[in-house]
Design a protein around this motif. Structure first.
Motif, PDB file in Angstrom:
ATOM      1  N   ASP A  36       0.607  -1.355   0.177  1.00  9.03           N
ATOM      2  CA  ASP A  36       0.068   0.059   0.131  1.00  9.03           C
ATOM      3  C   ASP A  36       0.806   1.390   0.049  1.00  9.03           C
ATOM      4  O   ASP A  36       0.299   2.303   0.023  1.00  9.03           O
ATOM      5  CB  ASP A  36      -0.995  -0.015   1.274  1.00  9.03           C
ATOM      6  N   LEU A  37       1.961   1.112  -0.088  1.00  7.40           N
ATOM      7  CA  LEU A  37       3.024   2.613  -0.058  1.00  7.40           C
ATOM      8  C   LEU A  37       2.956   3.143   1.124  1.00  7.40           C
ATOM      9  O   LEU A  37       3.262   4.238   1.155  1.00  7.40           O
ATOM     10  CB  LEU A  37       2.961   3.258  -1.381  1.00  7.40           C
ATOM     11  N   SER A  90      -1.592  -0.357  -8.574  1.00  5.96           N
ATOM     12  CA  SER A  90      -2.741  -0.065  -7.444  1.00  5.96           C
ATOM     13  C   SER A  90      -3.566  -1.191  -6.884  1.00  5.96           C
ATOM     14  O   SER A  90      -4.135  -1.794  -7.696  1.00  5.96           O
ATOM     15  CB  SER A  90      -3.375   1.250  -7.877  1.00  5.96           C
ATOM     16  N   ASN A  91      -3.738  -1.253  -5.658  1.00 10.70           N
ATOM     17  CA  ASN A  91      -4.471  -2.409  -5.125  1.00 10.70           C
ATOM     18  C   ASN A  91      -5.807  -2.123  -4.481  1.00 10.70           C
ATOM     19  O   ASN A  91      -5.776  -0.983  -3.753  1.00 10.70           O
ATOM     20  CB  ASN A  91      -3.512  -2.875  -4.007  1.00 10.70           C
ATOM     21  N   ILE A 132      -4.976   8.444  -6.846  1.00 13.87           N
ATOM     22  CA  ILE A 132      -3.910   7.950  -7.803  1.00 13.87           C
ATOM     23  C   ILE A 132      -4.054   6.481  -8.358  1.00 13.87           C
ATOM     24  O   ILE A 132      -4.604   5.678  -7.557  1.00 13.87           O
ATOM     25  CB  ILE A 132      -2.741   7.957  -6.961  1.00 13.87           C
ATOM     26  N   PHE A 133      -3.785   6.431  -9.644  1.00 12.96           N
ATOM     27  CA  PHE A 133      -3.801   5.030 -10.110  1.00 12.96           C
ATOM     28  C   PHE A 133      -2.186   4.865 -10.598  1.00 12.96           C
ATOM     29  O   PHE A 133      -1.816   5.418 -11.430  1.00 12.96           O
ATOM     30  CB  PHE A 133      -4.640   4.483 -11.137  1.00 12.96           C
ATOM     31  N   TYR A 134      -1.580   3.815  -9.919  1.00  9.72           N
ATOM     32  CA  TYR A 134      -0.047   3.775 -10.425  1.00  9.72           C
ATOM     33  C   TYR A 134       0.217   2.430 -10.472  1.00  9.72           C
ATOM     34  O   TYR A 134      -0.580   1.454 -10.369  1.00  9.72           O
ATOM     35  CB  TYR A 134       0.685   4.183  -9.082  1.00  9.72           C
ATOM     36  N   THR A 136      10.737   3.526  -9.498  1.00 13.99           N
ATOM     37  CA  THR A 136       9.882   2.868 -10.531  1.00 13.99           C
ATOM     38  C   THR A 136       8.484   3.171 -10.696  1.00 13.99           C
ATOM     39  O   THR A 136       7.815   2.606 -11.768  1.00 13.99           O
ATOM     40  CB  THR A 136       9.963   1.254 -10.429  1.00 13.99           C
ATOM     41  N   LEU A 137       8.036   3.691  -9.927  1.00 10.44           N
ATOM     42  CA  LEU A 137       6.484   4.174  -9.861  1.00 10.44           C
ATOM     43  C   LEU A 137       6.081   5.081 -10.946  1.00 10.44           C
ATOM     44  O   LEU A 137       6.825   6.067 -11.288  1.00 10.44           O
ATOM     45  CB  LEU A 137       5.997   4.656  -8.532  1.00 10.44           C
ATOM     46  N   ILE A 138       5.019   4.948 -11.700  1.00 10.78           N
ATOM     47  CA  ILE A 138       4.441   5.706 -12.623  1.00 10.78           C
ATOM     48  C   ILE A 138       2.748   5.924 -12.541  1.00 10.78           C
ATOM     49  O   ILE A 138       1.966   4.720 -12.093  1.00 10.78           O
ATOM     50  CB  ILE A 138       4.455   4.946 -14.085  1.00 10.78           C
ATOM     51  N   ARG A 139       2.584   7.330 -12.293  1.00  9.54           N
ATOM     52  CA  ARG A 139       0.996   7.595 -12.199  1.00  9.54           C
ATOM     53  C   ARG A 139       0.366   7.920 -13.633  1.00  9.54           C
ATOM     54  O   ARG A 139       0.905   8.661 -14.472  1.00  9.54           O
ATOM     55  CB  ARG A 139       0.864   8.686 -11.087  1.00  9.54           C
TER      56      ARG A 139
END
Ligand code: PLP
Length: 379
Positions: free
Chosen positions: A106-107, A281-282, A293-295, A349-352
């Motif tokens: 969940d970051l 995104s979970n 946010i959707f990542y 590495t995260l991309i939104r």
């Protein structure tokens, strides 16, 4: 067809009403008609008792540091994977952010790593609801109770998100929201401080109004107002509060629009073979999302940059998130130990993906088309 990452909502209702009201009330600075209306609507929406509009979430966080009487060397536990203001507000008072790594699912701050960071100097824990999703905040609340610490929610991204049927922002002693144009509900720039611990209310009113007891004066409790304590100019002007009021009135609809788009992304990722294997995104148990946010995560930093560039060449804006604070110059003012494995990985590495109320199906289909192509090209 260029698709931006974000398009702040603009409501026509604002044009129609605000001019009429402001001219009639003849009050354009802070603490007027729209501020009161917005604050009481906020209380109703979030089911809290006391909120104060501020110029930004940053201002609200600065008020937290002042209300907690943060002094030189006081420690505040928080994630390093966050926006600068979470830490900056405390550093300005001489406080020392103590960083904790995040969890990959969940970051959010890793609850299992908090207790070993608590010392005699620890004053508070700041939880950041990344992407509007909460950690197990009941468990966190138990930790703060056990060690007699204050709980602060940086709920900047979490407006109208819930944990176990209770709105985020209603758990902390103090909680902060952002109404910056990059957030779900906005007024250009603005914020709110939610005060759930009653002992902070009186001083908060003084703090936001340049350290004066003008609030007492306006209620005719005192004959003159003057300086009584520390303070600054934290209150939101009426022009912004009016803009915000109409956003708040429509906030459930705006949130629904975003959640619907989030769900469409989620469906695509969970059904397409190559996307399915990625970390994205979970759905988190007990959490009700607000679609902020959707990542998804790429394999490495180099690939992340290539993917963002790939979308850019196809007129779709995607963005990464957060240089970890312990890797920025903020590190000179903070404490951190351990390897911050997840923080590092996610930050590289995260991309939104584009997500806003008003994103059309036609645009979403274009994004889906290039996501599918991307999955074959890069994975
Ligand atoms: C946006 C954001 C802030 C800052 O909000 P402002 O209203 O721009 O001051 C603080 N913390 C987090 C986690 C944010 O996402």
């Amino acid at each position: 067809m260029y698709i931006p990452f974000n398009k702040p909502v603009y409501l026509q209702e604002y044009d129609k009403n605000i001019k009429k009201v402001l001219l009639k009330k003849n009050h354009f600075s802070s603490l007027g008609y729209f501020s009161k209306k917005s604050e009481s609507l906020l209380n109703d929406l979030l089911n809290v008792n006391y909120s104060i509009l501020t110029k930004s979430c940053t201002s609200a966080l600065e008020m937290c540091a002042l209300l907690l009487n943060i002094k030189q060397g006081d420690e505040i536990i928080m994630p390093s994977y966050t926006f600068v203001s979470t830490a900056n507000a405390f550093v300005m008072r001489g406080g020392v952010p103590v960083f904790v790594d995040i969890k990959e699912n969940d970051l959010n701050i890793d609850l299992n790593q908090i207790e070993k960071k608590i010392t005699k100097r620890t004053k508070a824990i700041v939880v950041v609801h990344y992407a509007g999703i909460s950690c197990n905040i009941e468990k966190l609340k138990k930790i703060t109770k056990k060690y007699n610490l204050f709980l602060i929610e940086d709920a900047a991204q979490a407006f109208l998100s819930k944990y176990k049927n209770k709105y985020l922002g209603s758990y902390g002693d103090l909680s902060t929201f952002s109404f910056h144009e990059t957030k779900n509900i906005h007024c250009g720039e603005g914020g709110a401080l939610i005060i759930n611990n009653k002992k902070f209310i009186k001083r908060a009113k003084i703090l936001r109004d340049k350290g004066t007891n003008r609030d007492q004066f306006q209620k005719k409790f005192v004959k003159k107002y003057s300086w009584v304590d520390f303070g600054s100019s934290y209150a939101l002007p009426e022009i912004n509060a009016g803009f915000l009021y109409y956003q708040l009135l429509n906030s459930k609809k705006i949130t629904r629009d975003r959640v619907n788009i989030w769900k469409k992304y989620f469906l695509l990722f969970s059904t397409l073979p190559k996307l399915k294997n990625l970390n994205y995104s979970n759905e988190i148990p007990k959490c009700k999302i607000n679609g902020h946010i959707f990542y998804f995560l790429s394999k490495n930093k180099n690939q992340r940059d290539q993917i963002i560039d790939y979308f850019k060449r196809n007129n779709i804006q995607t963005t990464f998130h957060y240089i970890p604070l312990h890797e920025s110059r903020m590190k000179n003012y903070c404490k951190f130990s351990g390897n911050f494995k997840i923080t590092k990985k996610v930050s590289n590495t995260l991309i939104r993906l584009p997500l806003y109320s008003g994103l059309k199906d036609k645009e979403l289909n274009k994004i889906f088309f290039y996501l599918k192509k991307m999955s074959n090209l890069f994975f």
